[in-house]
Design a protein around this motif. Structure first.
Motif, PDB file in Angstrom:
ATOM      1  N   ALA A  19      -2.667   9.825  -2.491  1.00  0.00           N
ATOM      2  CA  ALA A  19      -2.416  11.248  -2.743  1.00  0.00           C
ATOM      3  C   ALA A  19      -3.726  12.005  -2.973  1.00  0.00           C
ATOM      4  CB  ALA A  19      -1.501  11.407  -3.953  1.00  0.00           C
ATOM      5  N   PHE A  20      -4.702  11.339  -3.556  1.00  0.00           N
ATOM      6  CA  PHE A  20      -5.974  12.001  -3.830  1.00  0.00           C
ATOM      7  C   PHE A  20      -6.639  12.427  -2.514  1.00  0.00           C
ATOM      8  CE2 PHE A  20     -10.536  12.041  -5.007  1.00  0.00           C
ATOM      9  CZ  PHE A  20     -10.458  12.934  -6.063  1.00  0.00           C
ATOM     10  N   ASN A  21      -6.423  11.641  -1.478  1.00  0.00           N
ATOM     11  CA  ASN A  21      -6.958  11.980  -0.156  1.00  0.00           C
ATOM     12  C   ASN A  21      -5.914  12.671   0.723  1.00  0.00           C
ATOM     13  OD1 ASN A  21      -9.522  11.035  -0.639  1.00  0.00           O
ATOM     14  ND2 ASN A  21      -9.051   8.953   0.041  1.00  0.00           N
ATOM     15  N   TYR A  22      -4.933  13.278   0.098  1.00  0.00           N
ATOM     16  CA  TYR A  22      -3.868  13.984   0.823  1.00  0.00           C
ATOM     17  C   TYR A  22      -3.233  13.085   1.888  1.00  0.00           C
ATOM     18  CZ  TYR A  22      -5.478  18.192  -1.537  1.00  0.00           C
ATOM     19  OH  TYR A  22      -5.816  19.116  -2.498  1.00  0.00           O
ATOM     20  N   GLY A  23      -3.141  11.814   1.578  1.00  0.00           N
ATOM     21  CA  GLY A  23      -2.483  10.888   2.488  1.00  0.00           C
ATOM     22  C   GLY A  23      -3.307  10.508   3.714  1.00  0.00           C
ATOM     23  N   LEU A  24      -4.580  10.884   3.740  1.00  0.00           N
ATOM     24  CA  LEU A  24      -5.420  10.537   4.892  1.00  0.00           C
ATOM     25  C   LEU A  24      -5.807   9.056   4.870  1.00  0.00           C
ATOM     26  CD1 LEU A  24      -7.780  13.650   4.985  1.00  0.00           C
ATOM     27  CD2 LEU A  24      -5.965  13.106   6.606  1.00  0.00           C
ATOM     28  N   SER A  25      -5.586   8.421   3.732  1.00  0.00           N
ATOM     29  CA  SER A  25      -5.859   6.984   3.663  1.00  0.00           C
ATOM     30  C   SER A  25      -4.774   6.367   2.790  1.00  0.00           C
ATOM     31  CB  SER A  25      -7.239   6.733   3.051  1.00  0.00           C
ATOM     32  OG  SER A  25      -7.281   7.289   1.748  1.00  0.00           O
ATOM     33  N   ARG A  26      -4.803   5.049   2.697  1.00  0.00           N
ATOM     34  CA  ARG A  26      -3.820   4.362   1.869  1.00  0.00           C
ATOM     35  C   ARG A  26      -4.541   3.587   0.795  1.00  0.00           C
ATOM     36  NH1 ARG A  26       1.090   4.450   4.172  1.00  0.00           N
ATOM     37  NH2 ARG A  26       1.879   2.540   3.227  1.00  0.00           N
ATOM     38  N   LEU A  27      -3.856   3.355  -0.295  1.00  0.00           N
ATOM     39  CA  LEU A  27      -4.436   2.508  -1.332  1.00  0.00           C
ATOM     40  C   LEU A  27      -3.374   1.562  -1.849  1.00  0.00           C
ATOM     41  CD1 LEU A  27      -3.096   4.231  -3.669  1.00  0.00           C
ATOM     42  CD2 LEU A  27      -5.338   5.116  -4.151  1.00  0.00           C
ATOM     43  N   LYS A  28      -3.824   0.607  -2.641  1.00  0.00           N
ATOM     44  CA  LYS A  28      -2.907  -0.390  -3.170  1.00  0.00           C
ATOM     45  C   LYS A  28      -1.891   0.274  -4.099  1.00  0.00           C
ATOM     46  CE  LYS A  28      -4.706  -4.223  -1.464  1.00  0.00           C
ATOM     47  NZ  LYS A  28      -5.484  -5.121  -2.331  1.00  0.00           N
ATOM     48  N   ALA A  29      -0.738  -0.335  -4.204  1.00  0.00           N
ATOM     49  CA  ALA A  29       0.322   0.222  -5.055  1.00  0.00           C
ATOM     50  C   ALA A  29       0.025   0.017  -6.542  1.00  0.00           C
ATOM     51  CB  ALA A  29       1.665  -0.378  -4.684  1.00  0.00           C
ATOM     52  N   VAL A  41      -2.517   2.625 -12.442  1.00  0.00           N
ATOM     53  CA  VAL A  41      -1.134   3.070 -12.363  1.00  0.00           C
ATOM     54  C   VAL A  41      -0.411   2.076 -11.465  1.00  0.00           C
ATOM     55  CG1 VAL A  41       0.394   4.980 -11.718  1.00  0.00           C
ATOM     56  CG2 VAL A  41      -1.989   5.455 -12.355  1.00  0.00           C
ATOM     57  N   ILE A  42       0.787   1.702 -11.834  1.00  0.00           N
ATOM     58  CA  ILE A  42       1.598   0.895 -10.925  1.00  0.00           C
ATOM     59  C   ILE A  42       2.594   1.837 -10.267  1.00  0.00           C
ATOM     60  CG2 ILE A  42       3.145  -1.093 -10.676  1.00  0.00           C
ATOM     61  CD1 ILE A  42       0.401  -1.907 -11.731  1.00  0.00           C
ATOM     62  N   ASP A  43       2.580   1.844  -8.954  1.00  0.00           N
ATOM     63  CA  ASP A  43       3.481   2.750  -8.250  1.00  0.00           C
ATOM     64  C   ASP A  43       4.927   2.281  -8.446  1.00  0.00           C
ATOM     65  OD1 ASP A  43       3.420   5.053  -6.217  1.00  0.00           O
ATOM     66  OD2 ASP A  43       4.862   3.621  -5.366  1.00  0.00           O
ATOM     67  N   PRO A  44       5.846   3.231  -8.710  1.00  0.00           N
ATOM     68  CA  PRO A  44       7.242   2.841  -8.961  1.00  0.00           C
ATOM     69  C   PRO A  44       7.843   2.006  -7.817  1.00  0.00           C
ATOM     70  CG  PRO A  44       6.937   5.212  -9.267  1.00  0.00           C
ATOM     71  CD  PRO A  44       5.623   4.672  -8.827  1.00  0.00           C
ATOM     72  N   SER A  45       7.308   2.176  -6.607  1.00  0.00           N
ATOM     73  CA  SER A  45       7.908   1.482  -5.463  1.00  0.00           C
ATOM     74  C   SER A  45       7.813  -0.040  -5.572  1.00  0.00           C
ATOM     75  CB  SER A  45       7.243   1.952  -4.171  1.00  0.00           C
ATOM     76  OG  SER A  45       5.878   1.584  -4.175  1.00  0.00           O
ATOM     77  N   ILE A  46       6.913  -0.555  -6.396  1.00  0.00           N
ATOM     78  CA  ILE A  46       6.808  -2.019  -6.471  1.00  0.00           C
ATOM     79  C   ILE A  46       7.324  -2.575  -7.801  1.00  0.00           C
ATOM     80  CG2 ILE A  46       4.871  -2.144  -4.836  1.00  0.00           C
ATOM     81  CD1 ILE A  46       3.097  -2.799  -7.379  1.00  0.00           C
ATOM     82  N   ILE A  47       7.906  -1.719  -8.601  1.00  0.00           N
ATOM     83  CA  ILE A  47       8.302  -2.162  -9.943  1.00  0.00           C
ATOM     84  C   ILE A  47       9.275  -3.332  -9.917  1.00  0.00           C
ATOM     85  CG2 ILE A  47       9.614  -1.456 -12.002  1.00  0.00           C
ATOM     86  CD1 ILE A  47       6.555  -0.697 -11.739  1.00  0.00           C
ATOM     87  N   ALA A  48      10.327  -3.206  -9.147  1.00  0.00           N
ATOM     88  CA  ALA A  48      11.341  -4.265  -9.160  1.00  0.00           C
ATOM     89  C   ALA A  48      11.083  -5.311  -8.077  1.00  0.00           C
ATOM     90  CB  ALA A  48      12.723  -3.625  -8.984  1.00  0.00           C
ATOM     91  N   THR A  49       9.863  -5.417  -7.623  1.00  0.00           N
ATOM     92  CA  THR A  49       9.581  -6.338  -6.521  1.00  0.00           C
ATOM     93  C   THR A  49       8.647  -7.455  -6.968  1.00  0.00           C
ATOM     94  OG1 THR A  49       7.560  -5.250  -5.802  1.00  0.00           O
ATOM     95  CG2 THR A  49       9.627  -4.327  -4.976  1.00  0.00           C
ATOM     96  N   ALA A  50       8.469  -8.385  -6.069  1.00  0.00           N
ATOM     97  CA  ALA A  50       7.544  -9.490  -6.340  1.00  0.00           C
ATOM     98  C   ALA A  50       6.118  -8.978  -6.489  1.00  0.00           C
ATOM     99  CB  ALA A  50       7.624 -10.505  -5.204  1.00  0.00           C
ATOM    100  N   GLU A  51       5.819  -7.895  -5.770  1.00  0.00           N
ATOM    101  CA  GLU A  51       4.485  -7.282  -5.870  1.00  0.00           C
ATOM    102  C   GLU A  51       4.192  -6.856  -7.303  1.00  0.00           C
ATOM    103  OE1 GLU A  51       2.096  -5.962  -2.927  1.00  0.00           O
ATOM    104  OE2 GLU A  51       2.777  -8.042  -2.880  1.00  0.00           O
ATOM    105  N   GLU A  95       0.834  -1.209   0.000  1.00  0.00           N
ATOM    106  CA  GLU A  95       0.000   0.000   0.000  1.00  0.00           C
ATOM    107  C   GLU A  95       0.861   1.249   0.000  1.00  0.00           C
ATOM    108  OE1 GLU A  95      -2.728  -0.282   3.259  1.00  0.00           O
ATOM    109  OE2 GLU A  95      -4.193  -1.349   2.011  1.00  0.00           O
ATOM    110  N   ILE A  96       0.283   2.323  -0.540  1.00  0.00           N
ATOM    111  CA  ILE A  96       0.961   3.626  -0.554  1.00  0.00           C
ATOM    112  C   ILE A  96      -0.038   4.673  -0.060  1.00  0.00           C
ATOM    113  CG2 ILE A  96       2.598   3.123  -2.418  1.00  0.00           C
ATOM    114  CD1 ILE A  96       0.558   4.593  -4.301  1.00  0.00           C
ATOM    115  N   PRO A  97       0.471   5.820   0.400  1.00  0.00           N
ATOM    116  CA  PRO A  97      -0.475   6.873   0.804  1.00  0.00           C
ATOM    117  C   PRO A  97      -1.310   7.315  -0.394  1.00  0.00           C
ATOM    118  CG  PRO A  97       1.783   7.411   1.474  1.00  0.00           C
ATOM    119  CD  PRO A  97       1.871   6.219   0.576  1.00  0.00           C
TER     120      PRO A  97
END
Lengths: 435, 196, 748
Positions: A127-137, A151-161, A123-125
């Protein structure tokens, strides 16, 4: 990604918020070719994060729906998301613009079916909710995101996720090998509709936004009020999730202040007046108190102000709050200050404080990156005044909140006007080029 | 011109101009926008009659006597909270001190105003020897409320060198220092239109 | 024209194939939907899937397609085939994502999907590809009414973009109100000094511009026609009339300062009390030197009273704020300070309203020594030498009386928008019924009109509030209720010069857009680009006038025989006329009583004993339908008994759809529109309002049919109501089950 070929007969609009969308559509509906670039993965900008507009209490998403429909049906506009301007060279009628395209890792094949999000657990913060909630990467930025692609968040690009997301996609729309690209386009005129960002509330130290959980910004409050927001539309205190019943709105949080933003951000008075009505609508015994210097409810907005003044759930204190302390027993913020009308000192305890944060031009970020040309003239608050060289050389125009702290209605006007200015450039270049 | 008797027309700018000309940092008073953050920021706020922002409004309203006899500016502890927070960046602390000093010169200080008394003692003490004799100053201050209370406080404090009570030492060129002070006062008085 | 060939394409992607019986859907499209060609595809929106459709269009001469896949709001670009009529059956957001999971729901889920396929096929069968309005127009020039700053700006900005402009100004010179100003408020950094107005320079540019034709001393005597073909009579003061044709109109007729004589308590009418306009005159006379009063006395003290006759909640004066007056008073106080810093200048305000960079202008005035006092004046009286002003200082909390040589009242802007159409409608209705005095009043009103339009709905632009001809919409400040006519400047909304210039530039663009749209036969906002237009079968018309009266855009006139006369270029394609018509002679090529009616009829109504209600949802395409879609996106669960049909506007709902639905055995109808009332959200103005009104009359019909009134429900649904709408549906299904299923089943 296919990059459209631009020519000097094209207008470039930078920024996909309501001003940019408007500037692009208005020109396109006059028959012009427009390229609309937006740095985030979706169009819509700040207004899409608002729950309601003043003074009609109508929904920004209604206008967005109409604008998106206009966009889908208009082949004259080419939309590029996750695209930023990195350099502009050339002159009026013939600009060469370098664009940086950040990978989305999701191709046009995406149907927004949501399988990738189901597969991913990271999960990542949100951004649409100004980080008040989290959503899937792996995510769709919001319910009306355009383009309607995940959108795939860059944080999981090189991972098993990342691999899980890819494996889950039934239409092979995930491409983890995507890389950043840089392209150059040739345009005749540029409309800068880069919008605004909320002033960093951490910088207003006496209000303790960084220290007190129940001190939030007006933008965050919009998300709380939205039924599609992090609390399902309930006005809940961040500290304990309890309904906020006694809410303080602090005006000029950053604005009209030489220590922060020297300008008045224009919208915040009306925004807070509007937000008192969220409190009223939430039912129960919610109360609002507005701490202000001057209530700037201009023209027919005055009607709204008078309506709120007559609302018994709302009170007004003419005072710039000096500081906020914390009641450690219940996490309630205690506001200290003086009501200047007659000099009454107060120490008022509220269960939630909303800082009506000011509008700072987003262009400030571009400035820091050196991405803005020297011939763009800025005022002392970094709003775009225009292009140096006067009417005969100007081929770049500011629109909306990039040009001045404006409300939505005036931003749209400003964008419509900027659009015509851009059309004039193309017209003149074309007519002087007639063989 | 009998400056300390003059009653300016209300809201006409005479007194504001007087403040601008004669009070240290007085030219800032007009820039206040009446937000009240200074008033709320002051740790001594609850104890005074007028807040800085109100004083500034009173100056604009031409309330000369009320301003100059107010105890407000004497209460300032120079914590600078107001200065740091003022959205117009007014040097409020300095203005308040400037007003105090101006009121003192005009002899308009409220009677028995403790800060004023302290300041006067401090000044006299300094002016006499060219440096502050902390013990004498403190004794004078503490004994102003009576002998017993004073002794108690001094003894409990245990922080002063009792030997300083016997004369105390002066700076090297005491006469020169006193001449400088006299000249400075003359220049200042002239500037503020109090003499000549 | 080639024969129509119908095809249906069923997508099996996004889980549709796993959850629904696609084969059976295909069969239904073929047998019941009567589609000549039916195909399914595992991933229809893919390049390959789309190519299948394109190939069929090219090789199989397919002209009409029904795409059963996702919502019409998704993959719009992929499924856009120029020249082909396309219907979308919403299997994904409308079925798959909202019907509860699990095998026990398989049957109802499949039935729902089958119905949507039937409906899509039925709709496309009745659709005709819009050809665009055949009555193409030619005029691309723009008429600007008013030669003040806003009007001149609109004129020059349109001309600079290559459009010819006709500028009509009632006085003998350009410049308008701005010409009376000594200086203006600054528009650019450092926002510290008043600036030259620039009026003369702009007037010179306008006068010299080869694309601008100027009519001074002239007013409009008549506006007829429609965008692209407005026929204008321009009356000269001398008596001559010239006829011109223009494509679009910008109305920039400015404002009139609120009459100070209406403010006797604030000294209005007294010699040493002026309004801001009066002060400008004094400043121009002084020409930079010390400002003198009318009696020649040099002003040594001046008080500006803000909000004079404004922000008045007593109902006596203007209730609104004019926005510019704080900055204007600041500028005027500077006139005094710049000429002589010793002049006492005080601005008495309640809230100082100088947004944006106005804050710097405020600072600059303070720096110059202008005094600002938060307070409220209660009385201004003349005295021997000047004025005395009684006011309460709100900071010092005390009443004071103050003398000054001059008092300036910051009064508000009153729009010169022309005739108030509410008043007009009232008077003209009375006049139509033969009231002689009403007829006279109507004539009198007409002389006060600016545009003198011959529209049935009245001679000027509708006013929004307080007499200003503004748009009702936040996102669309130029969304006018008279297509091709745009108000700009303080006629539209109280504003300062800077805003008026921006506004006039924007209005010029909209005018250009209007002529381009009219020339291409396209609609303008909100159904931008729509090529359909209302077609009327006059031989069936009963001359009931409902369409002409109810059209929110004044698009329909009446001819001499009282038949409706459609002006397509004025039309915004909402279909309110279609909804109004009791004999159903009005339709659009791709949206008609049939396209919707056949969808309603296509739904399979189960027998009563199956205990499966059918509820029809008629959902506004802009708010309710997206809300339903987003309910799907969020996987909200709602009943599989509903069948939703997107409609252009609740105003377009013809009651025949409701009665047909109930006759054929539907158990209930939910009409979902947007908010009505003063703060209505309907972009077609009265759609929701009309639906409520019409449905309030349907009660009798229901009673005659032996049906309960609850069987028709009219709801306000906002686009954000995706969670709420699911709840409303489920509640309604429960309610219908309580009432019992319709007794009409099997009779349809």
């Amino acid at each position: 990604m296919t990059v459209p070929t631009a020519t000097s007969r094209m207008i470039l609009v930078v920024g996909g918020g309501i001003s940019g969308i408007t500037a692009a559509l208005e020109a396109a509906e006059c028959g012009q070719q427009v390229m609309l670039v937006e740095k985030t993965p979706t169009l819509g900008g700040r207004t899409s994060q608002l729950y309601r507009y003043f003074p009609k209490m109508c929904h920004p998403s209604c206008g967005l729906e109409i604008n998106l429909k206009r966009l889908r049906g208009n082949p004259n506009v080419r939309v590029m998301t996750q695209t930023e301007v990195v350099a502009v060279e050339g002159k009026r009628g013939d600009y060469r613009v370098s664009l940086k395209l950040t990978p989305r890792y999701v191709t046009q094949n995406c149907t927004a079916c949501g399988k990738c999000a189901e597969a991913v657990s990271a999960e990542i913060p949100d951004a649409f909710n100004y980080g008040l909630s989290r959503l899937k990467a792996a995510y769709l930025p919001h319910a009306m995101a355009y383009p309607q692609r995940y959108v795939i968040d860059p944080s999981i690009i090189a991972t098993a996720e990342g691999q899980k997301a890819k494996a889950a996609c039934p239409v092979n729309a995930i491409d983890l090998e995507m890389v950043e690209e840089q392209v150059e386009v040739n345009v005749g005129a540029i409309v800068w509709a880069t919008g605004w960002r909320p002033y960093d509330a951490n910088k207003i130290q006496p209000y303790g936004y960084d220290r007190f959980p129940n001190v939030i910004t007006s933008l965050e409050f919009e998300r709380l009020a939205d039924p599609r927001g992090p609390t399902g539309g309930k006005l809940l205190r961040p500290s304990d999730g309890q309904p906020a019943k006694n809410i303080a709105f602090i005006q000029c949080a950053g604005s009209r202040d030489e220590n922060h933003l020297r300008h008045c951000s224009r919208v915040c008075c009306m925004a807070s007046l509007k937000q008192t009505q969220y409190v009223r609508e939430a039912g129960g015994d919610g109360k609002s108190t507005i701490y202000y210097i001057d209530i700037r409810a201009i023209d027919r907005f005055e009607d709204f102000y008078q309506m709120v003044q007559a609302d018994t759930t709302v009170s007004f204190v003419k005072s710039k709050v000096a500081r906020i302390a914390l009641n450690e027993a219940n996490n309630n913020p205690i506001l200290h200050g003086v009501d200047t009308e007659g000099y009454h000192r107060y120490a008022n305890e509220h269960d939630l404080v909303v800082l009506a944060v000011g509008m700072e031009p987003e262009i400030t970020g571009l400035l820091a990156n050196g991405g803005l040309r020297a011939d763009i003239v800025l005022d002392s608050s970094n709003f775009i005044e225009g292009c140096a060289g006067g009417a005969l050389e100007a081929g770049m125009f500011g629109a909306g909140a990039a040009a001045s702290p404006l409300d939505v209605n005036r931003s749209v006007q400003s964008a419509t006007a900027a659009s015509l200015k851009a059309i004039q450039v193309l017209h003149k270049v074309a007519s002087s080029e007639v063989v | 011109m009998a400056t300390n008797l003059q009653t300016p027309a209300p809201y006409h700018n005479n007194f504001l101009r007087e403040v601008e000309e004669r009070v240290e940092e007085g030219e800032w008073v007009k820039m206040c926008m009446q937000c009240g953050v200074c008033a709320g920021s002051c740790p001594f706020g609850p104890h005074w009659e007028h807040s800085p922002q109100k004083i500034f409004m009173m100056i604009r309203a031409g309330k000369r006597e009320e301003v100059l006899t107010s105890d407000a500016m004497w209460m300032c502890t120079s914590c600078y909270n107001c200065v740091v927070r003022c959205p117009r960046q007014l040097p409020i602390t300095h203005i308040m001190h400037g007003l105090a000093s101006y009121a003192h010169r005009l002899g308009l200080v409220p009677k028995g105003q403790p800060t004023h008394e302290f300041a006067t003692m401090f000044w006299n003490n300094l002016a006499k020897k060219g440096r502050v004799n902390e013990l004498k100053l403190t004794l004078a201050l503490y004994f102003k409320d009576g002998l017993v209370a004073g002794i108690k406080t001094v003894v409990l404090a245990k922080r002063l060198n009792p030997m300083e009570i016997f004369g105390g030492h002066a700076i090297k060129d005491l006469k020169g220092f006193q001449a400088i002070i006299a000249k400075a006062r003359e220049i200042e008085d002239k500037k503020q239109g109090l003499t000549g | 024209m080639a024969d129509n060939k119908f095809a249906a394409y069923i997508c099996a992607g996004c889980g549709i194939g796993e959850t629904l019986d696609v084969k059976s859907l295909e069969k239904i499209a073929q047998k019941e939907g009567k589609m000549a060609l039916v195909k399914s595809h595992p991933f229809l929106c893919s390049e390959e899937g789309v190519k299948t459709i394109q190939d069929d269009i090219a090789n199989e001469s397919v002209t009409h397609i029904c795409i059963a896949a996702c919502s019409r709001r998704a993959k719009t670009e992929a499924f856009s085939f120029p020249g082909i009529s396309t219907a979308r059956a919403n299997l994904r957001e409308g079925v798959l994502w909202v019907v509860a999971a699990g095998a026990e729901h398989d049957e109802v889920r499949q039935e729902m999907a089958e119905d949507y396929v039937r409906m899509g096929c039925a709709e496309v069968k009745k659709m005709i590809l819009p050809q665009g309005n055949p009555d193409k127009t030619q005029a691309k020039n723009i008429l600007v009414v008013g030669g003040g700053m806003a009007g001149m700006t609109s004129a020059i900005e349109a001309a600079e973009a290559g459009y010819d402009v006709v500028l009509v100004e009632k006085s003998g010179a350009l410049g308008g109100f701005a010409k009376q100003l000594w200086k203006r408020v600054p528009f650019s950094a450092p926002y510290s000094e008043a600036q030259p107005t620039g009026v003369e320079e702009l007037a010179a540019r306008v006068t010299a511009h080869p694309r601008i034709k100027l009519h001074l001393n002239s007013t409009l005597a008549e506006t007829a026609g429609a965008p692209g073909r407005f026929m204008i009579k321009i009356a000269q003061e001398s008596g001559g009339v010239s006829d011109i044709t223009v494509g679009a109109i910008v109305q920039a007729t400015g404002f009139t300062p609120y009459d100070v004589n209406k403010l006797p308590e604030l000294g209005g009418g007294q010699p040493n009390v002026v309004d801001q306009a009066g002060l400008e005159t004094l400043a121009r006379t002084a020409n930079g030197a010390a400002i003198q009063r009318a009696d020649g006395k040099v002003v040594n003290s001046v008080i500006f009273l803000q909000c004079a006759g404004q922000r008045d909640d007593s109902g006596t004066h203007l209730s609104y704020c004019s926005g510019h007056c704080c900055a204007t008073s600041i500028k005027q106080a500077m006139y005094f300070k710049d000429a002589n810093p010793d002049v006492d200048t005080m601005i008495l305000y309640q809230d100082l309203r100088v947004p944006g960079m106005g804050e710097d202008f405020y600072r600059s005035a303070q720096d110059k020594g202008v005094t600002f006092t938060k307070g409220k004046a209660t009385k201004v009286a003349g005295n021997g030498h000047g004025c005395s002003v009684e006011f309460k200082d709100l900071i010092l909390d005390e009443l004071t009386t103050l003398n000054a040589d001059l008092v300036v009242l910051a009064t508000g802007q009153v729009s010169n928008a022309g005739v108030d159409l509410d008043k007009w409608t009232e008077v003209s209705t009375a006049a139509e019924s033969g009231d002689a005095s009403a007829k006279e009043e109507q004539q009198r009103l007409r002389t006060t009109s600016v545009l003198k339009m011959n529209y049935r709905q009245g001679p000027d632009l509708p006013q929004l509030k307080h007499g200003f001809a503004d748009s009702h919409f936040i996102c669309f400040p130029y969304e006018t209720r008279r297509t091709g006519i745009y108000a700009a400047g303080p006629t539209r909304r109280p504003m300062d010069l800077d805003q008026a210039i921006t506004d006039a530039t924007g209005a010029a663009l909209k005018a250009i857009q209007a002529v381009e749209n009219a020339a291409a036969g396209r609609a303008s906002l909100p159904r931008v680009g729509d090529l359909s237009y209302p077609i009327v079968r006059l031989e069936g018309c009963t001359q009931c006038k409902r369409c002409t009266v109810e059209c929110p855009f004044g698009a329909i006139d009446e001819d001499e025989r009282r038949f409706p006369q459609f002006n397509e270029q004025r039309c915004r394609r909402c279909g309110t006329c279609m909804g109004a018509c009791p004999v159903r002679v009005i339709s659009f090529e791709n949206y008609s009583c049939d396209t919707v009616g056949m969808q309603i009829k296509a739904v399979n109504i189960p027998d009563e004993d199956e205990d499966k209600p059918r509820i029809l949802i008629l959902a506004c395409e802009n708010d309710a339908y997206p809300a339903l879609d987003m309910a799907g996106l969020q996987r909200q669960v709602y009943s599989a008994y509903v069948r939703a049909v997107p409609i252009r506007c609740l105003g377009s709902v013809n009651t025949i759809w409701i009665t047909d639905a109930l006759n054929s055995g539907y158990d209930g109808v939910m009409m979902m529109g947007c908010k009505r009332g003063d703060d209505y959200q309907c972009h077609f103005v009265k759609g929701s309002e009309m639906a409520y009104y019409r449905m309030s009359k349907i009660g009798d019909t229901l009673t005659q049919m032996g049906l309960e009134p609850e069987r028709v429900q009219t709801l306000e649904i906002a686009i954000t109501d995706s969670v709420r709408v699911a709840g409303l549906i489920n509640d309604y299904v429960k309610q219908i089950k309580e009432i019992g299923l319709s007794p009409m089943k099997g009779f349809g």
